[in-house]
Design a protein around this motif. Structure first.
Motif, PDB file in Angstrom:
ATOM      1  N   ARG A 135      10.010 -92.151  37.530  1.00  0.00           N
ATOM      2  CA  ARG A 135      11.307 -92.325  38.189  1.00  0.00           C
ATOM      3  C   ARG A 135      11.481 -91.282  39.296  1.00  0.00           C
ATOM      4  N   PHE A 136      11.080 -90.057  39.006  1.00  0.00           N
ATOM      5  CA  PHE A 136      11.170 -88.971  39.987  1.00  0.00           C
ATOM      6  C   PHE A 136      10.295 -89.275  41.205  1.00  0.00           C
ATOM      7  N   LEU A 137       9.051 -89.709  40.973  1.00  0.00           N
ATOM      8  CA  LEU A 137       8.116 -89.953  42.076  1.00  0.00           C
ATOM      9  C   LEU A 137       8.528 -91.164  42.918  1.00  0.00           C
ATOM     10  N   ARG A 138       9.128 -92.156  42.281  1.00  0.00           N
ATOM     11  CA  ARG A 138       9.537 -93.366  43.023  1.00  0.00           C
ATOM     12  C   ARG A 138      10.557 -93.033  44.110  1.00  0.00           C
ATOM     13  N   THR A 139      11.323 -91.963  43.918  1.00  0.00           N
ATOM     14  CA  THR A 139      12.325 -91.596  44.936  1.00  0.00           C
ATOM     15  C   THR A 139      11.710 -90.717  46.025  1.00  0.00           C
ATOM     16  N   ARG A 140      10.404 -90.417  45.894  1.00  0.00           N
ATOM     17  CA  ARG A 140       9.744 -89.534  46.874  1.00  0.00           C
ATOM     18  C   ARG A 140       8.425 -90.135  47.352  1.00  0.00           C
ATOM     19  N   PRO A 141       8.442 -91.346  47.870  1.00  0.00           N
ATOM     20  CA  PRO A 141       7.189 -91.966  48.305  1.00  0.00           C
ATOM     21  C   PRO A 141       6.557 -91.161  49.436  1.00  0.00           C
ATOM     22  N   GLN A 142       5.265 -91.017  49.406  1.00  0.00           N
ATOM     23  CA  GLN A 142       4.484 -90.330  50.449  1.00  0.00           C
ATOM     24  C   GLN A 142       4.637 -88.807  50.466  1.00  0.00           C
ATOM     25  N   GLU A 143       5.546 -88.258  49.665  1.00  0.00           N
ATOM     26  CA  GLU A 143       5.678 -86.797  49.673  1.00  0.00           C
ATOM     27  C   GLU A 143       4.577 -86.176  48.820  1.00  0.00           C
ATOM     28  N   PRO A 144       3.864 -85.148  49.334  1.00  0.00           N
ATOM     29  CA  PRO A 144       2.811 -84.521  48.534  1.00  0.00           C
ATOM     30  C   PRO A 144       3.385 -83.589  47.474  1.00  0.00           C
ATOM     31  N   GLY A 145       2.771 -83.619  46.278  1.00  0.00           N
ATOM     32  CA  GLY A 145       3.276 -82.762  45.208  1.00  0.00           C
ATOM     33  C   GLY A 145       2.236 -82.526  44.128  1.00  0.00           C
ATOM     34  N   ILE A 146       2.567 -81.615  43.220  1.00  0.00           N
ATOM     35  CA  ILE A 146       1.683 -81.240  42.114  1.00  0.00           C
ATOM     36  C   ILE A 146       2.416 -81.486  40.799  1.00  0.00           C
ATOM     37  N   VAL A 147       1.714 -82.065  39.820  1.00  0.00           N
ATOM     38  CA  VAL A 147       2.249 -82.238  38.467  1.00  0.00           C
ATOM     39  C   VAL A 147       1.388 -81.383  37.535  1.00  0.00           C
ATOM     40  N   TYR A 148       2.006 -80.407  36.870  1.00  0.00           N
ATOM     41  CA  TYR A 148       1.266 -79.547  35.949  1.00  0.00           C
ATOM     42  C   TYR A 148       1.425 -80.029  34.507  1.00  0.00           C
ATOM     43  N   GLN A 193      -9.296 -81.344  45.827  1.00  0.00           N
ATOM     44  CA  GLN A 193      -8.554 -80.326  46.571  1.00  0.00           C
ATOM     45  C   GLN A 193      -8.562 -80.621  48.068  1.00  0.00           C
ATOM     46  N   GLU A 194      -9.704 -81.018  48.581  1.00  0.00           N
ATOM     47  CA  GLU A 194      -9.795 -81.312  50.016  1.00  0.00           C
ATOM     48  C   GLU A 194      -8.939 -82.518  50.381  1.00  0.00           C
ATOM     49  N   ALA A 195      -8.981 -83.568  49.553  1.00  0.00           N
ATOM     50  CA  ALA A 195      -8.173 -84.764  49.835  1.00  0.00           C
ATOM     51  C   ALA A 195      -6.683 -84.424  49.849  1.00  0.00           C
ATOM     52  N   PHE A 196      -6.274 -83.556  48.934  1.00  0.00           N
ATOM     53  CA  PHE A 196      -4.866 -83.143  48.873  1.00  0.00           C
ATOM     54  C   PHE A 196      -4.505 -82.315  50.103  1.00  0.00           C
ATOM     55  N   GLN A 197      -5.373 -81.364  50.452  1.00  0.00           N
ATOM     56  CA  GLN A 197      -5.106 -80.514  51.618  1.00  0.00           C
ATOM     57  C   GLN A 197      -4.975 -81.339  52.895  1.00  0.00           C
ATOM     58  N   ARG A 198      -5.752 -82.422  52.951  1.00  0.00           N
ATOM     59  CA  ARG A 198      -5.779 -83.215  54.189  1.00  0.00           C
ATOM     60  C   ARG A 198      -4.785 -84.362  54.180  1.00  0.00           C
ATOM     61  N   ASP A 199      -3.869 -84.358  53.213  1.00  0.00           N
ATOM     62  CA  ASP A 199      -2.827 -85.390  53.116  1.00  0.00           C
ATOM     63  C   ASP A 199      -3.403 -86.775  52.846  1.00  0.00           C
ATOM     64  N   ASP A 200      -4.618 -86.852  52.269  1.00  0.00           N
ATOM     65  CA  ASP A 200      -5.197 -88.138  51.893  1.00  0.00           C
ATOM     66  C   ASP A 200      -4.884 -88.485  50.438  1.00  0.00           C
ATOM     67  N   LEU A 201      -4.289 -87.564  49.713  1.00  0.00           N
ATOM     68  CA  LEU A 201      -3.940 -87.746  48.299  1.00  0.00           C
ATOM     69  C   LEU A 201      -2.513 -87.254  48.117  1.00  0.00           C
ATOM     70  N   GLN A 202      -1.662 -88.093  47.496  1.00  0.00           N
ATOM     71  CA  GLN A 202      -0.256 -87.701  47.387  1.00  0.00           C
ATOM     72  C   GLN A 202      -0.012 -86.710  46.257  1.00  0.00           C
ATOM     73  N   VAL A 203      -0.582 -87.000  45.069  1.00  0.00           N
ATOM     74  CA  VAL A 203      -0.248 -86.206  43.884  1.00  0.00           C
ATOM     75  C   VAL A 203      -1.518 -85.693  43.209  1.00  0.00           C
ATOM     76  N   VAL A 204      -1.523 -84.405  42.883  1.00  0.00           N
ATOM     77  CA  VAL A 204      -2.567 -83.846  42.036  1.00  0.00           C
ATOM     78  C   VAL A 204      -1.945 -83.560  40.678  1.00  0.00           C
ATOM     79  N   VAL A 205      -2.551 -84.116  39.620  1.00  0.00           N
ATOM     80  CA  VAL A 205      -2.115 -83.821  38.248  1.00  0.00           C
ATOM     81  C   VAL A 205      -3.094 -82.782  37.725  1.00  0.00           C
TER      82      VAL A 205
END
Length: 602
Positions: free
Chosen positions: A221-234, A271-283
């Motif tokens: 639900r949280f992620l659905r309100t933030r499409p395309q925004e990069p973030g980390i889930v721990y 890590q590289e995909a995330f840094q380059r904005d090719d990956l939205q979320v890293v878990v």
């Protein structure tokens, strides 16, 4: 060479002004004095040693714990026209020789080195032969065994003071309580160093907590309100990291797992995909993060409770390093506490166990607080806030209070009736009149409290019980299957001699999409132009083989979209645009801005 640090700041790094404490720290190092710096993530620690290294003779040696972090910082420096390199185990033999040749030929301003490589006899001997501008020890909390991320290879760094007594040394960290700070200074021989404490507040981060109910649904639900925004889930375990990432991908969200059990190549790819904005979320487990120099992380979610406030603060601090609004969501469940406490109890070190339990209790206190979260967080680090922050869930959506006296009496009576020998789950089943085999076998369906709370949901009863524990009416024996017992404080409440007002549960609250309280002078900008500039930045970054933030940060693009500079001089006045980047990228960005102006006028 610029004549003043201010000119270097503007010409090389593109910033108009120093942030608080930066100028004093820079001047201290230029004079050849030592410094200890405590500054929040995103507060500008790197400039505190990068600028002095450009003003002192010789090369600045920067000790950094992670290879990926070194690469990002060196890429960013080179983009600004600074002669920088790194020397670590990722380099092949030929590349290593090339870097060492640059070092001996005085062709480097800054060299980033891993601690174990720096402290080898051969490398120390090399350094003795060349002029040194300074030593900078980044992530200095790794030096202390009381820090939350102790690294044995850092302990030996104290020898630098003895080997190079005339070279200024600066230690920097974003996260250290008073005990850890003292330990760092003793271990590095910095007892006489000037101390700069820049404060812990990150006003652009909104702190939100939800009671953990159906955690994956809450996260989605949280992620659905933030499409395309990069973030980390721990998350705490590798298994959970894999599971959550797979479920997110199944829901169409670009997410990948990251933990220490993955192959090096796979971790580097993620890590590289995330840094380059090719990956939205890293878990990720906590293995991911210290090496993240990505300034536009827009949110950090804790799927599980961190084991101390230092870890929570540092991990949430990876959001919004560019100063733009960011979110920190914590899903809080009491099962997490029992799990964390069980892991701590296994330690054979009595003193370490005592400290870790104290830190866990402080983390639980933060999660259970019904007052401004930022006040609780800053208070832990010894810093006070004059007023509520206006940018946390408690401030934005204050909990509704209600007279819970009768419900509390029902709960306490039920704990008493089942003999103070059962945990929360069983007590709630009895209260709600659950027709389970276990309830019948124990005869608890014949108790006077059986079914007296059937009208309330399990979530409501769970929240009420937790508050009774937090307020001291019940105690939870975590060493004995988490059974609930009454305390002396419960007696007057049970007898009807006092009333009790509690907060209604917040299970369904999601981080409010209400914008954070605007700071004076906060920019209004053209969001469509900002997106056009982001697309241009991505193309340029991909062509250069670097992460987009190495070209320009989001904060710099926001200024461009607000001020719409029309020529090179105006573009150079934008924060983050230095002379090297103006030469390299200026015309392309001015063209996009001019095109937007033309469309707006048409």
């Amino acid at each position: 060479m610029s004549t003043t640090p201010q000119q270097t700041l503007q010409r090389i790094f593109g910033f108009r002004d120093f942030r608080p404490h930066q100028r004093e720290i820079v001047e201290t190092l230029i004079r050849g004095e030592d410094a200890f710096v405590l500054m929040p993530t995103g507060g500008g620690k790197s400039l505190c040693y990068q600028v002095p290294a450009l003003h002192r003779a010789g090369v600045g040696i920067v000790v950094s714990p992670l290879i990926s972090l070194m690469k990002d910082q060196v890429d960013a420096l080179c983009a600004n026209g600074v002669r920088a390199a790194y020397y670590n185990s990722s380099l092949g033999a030929a590349e290593s020789r090339r870097v060492l040749a640059q070092l001996h030929q005085s062709r480097l301003d800054l060299l980033y080195v891993a601690p174990e490589r720096l402290l080898s006899d051969s490398f120390l001997a090399r350094l003795a032969e060349i002029p040194l501008a300074l030593f900078a020890i980044d992530e200095a909390h790794c030096v202390s065994q009381w820090g939350h991320d102790f690294r044995p290879e850092y302990v030996q760094l104290g020898v630098l003071r003895r080997h190079f007594p005339g070279v200024p040394l600066i230690a920097l960290t974003a996260t250290a309580d008073p005990q850890t700070r003292d330990d760092i200074r003793v271990r590095l021989g910095l007892q006489q160093a000037r101390c700069f404490i820049a404060g812990f507040d990150r006003p652009n981060i909104r702190y939100t907590l939800e009671e953990k109910s159906k955690p994956f649904a809450q996260l989605l639900r949280f992620l659905r309100t933030r499409p395309q925004e990069p973030g980390i889930v721990y998350a705490l375990s590798r298994k959970r990291v894999e599971e959550v990432a797979a479920r997110l991908r199944a829901e169409g969200i670009a997410a990948d797992p990251y933990h220490a059990g993955l192959a090096d190549g796979e971790r580097a790819r993620v890590q590289e995909a995330f840094q380059r904005d090719d990956l939205q979320v890293v878990v990720a487990t906590v293995a991911f993060g210290m090496g993240i120099d990505k300034p536009n992380v827009r949110f950090v979610v804790h799927y599980d409770l961190p084991k101390n406030i230092e870890s929570y603060y540092q991990e949430t601090g990876r959001a919004g390093r560019d100063g733009l609004p960011a979110e920190a969501l914590l899903l809080f469940g009491y099962g997490d506490i029992a799990l964390a406490r069980g892991l701590i109890e296994k330690s054979a070190n009595v003193e370490q166990k005592r400290i870790e339990l104290h830190k866990l209790n402080a983390m639980v206190g933060f999660a259970e607080a019904q007052t401004c979260r930022r006040r609780v967080l800053l208070g832990y680090f010894g810093e006070s806030l004059e007023q509520d922050c206006g940018n946390c869930d408690i401030c934005l959506v204050p909990p509704e209070r209600y007279d819970a006296t009768v419900d509390a009496q029902k709960a306490l009576s039920c704990v008493f009736r089942v003999g103070q020998r059962f945990g929360m789950g069983h007590v709630i089943e009895v209260l709600r009149g659950a027709a389970t085999e276990r309830v019948r076998r124990l005869g608890h369906d014949r108790l006077s409290t059986y079914g007296i709370g059937a009208e309330l949901s399990q979530d409501v009863w769970s929240s009420l019980m937790r508050q009774l524990i937090h307020l001291g009416y019940l105690q939870q024996d975590l060493g004995n299957y988490s059974v609930l017992k009454l305390t002396e404080k419960a007696r007057p409440l049970l007898r009807g001699e006092e009333t009790l007002v509690l907060a209604r549960p917040r299970v369904k609250v999601v981080a409010a999409k209400k914008p954070p309280r605007k700071k004076p002078g906060e920019l209004a900008y053209d969001s469509r132009l900002f997106e056009d500039l982001r697309l241009l930045r991505k193309r340029l970054a991909d062509a250069a083989g670097v992460p987009p933030f190495v070209v320009f940060s989001d904060a710099t693009l926001v200024e461009m979209a607000a001020y719409r500079p029309h020529d090179r001089a105006a573009l150079l006045a934008i924060n983050g645009v230095g002379e090297a980047k103006l030469q390299r990228y200026g015309e392309a960005f001015l063209a996009v801005i001019a095109e937007a102006q033309g469309q707006g006028q048409g």
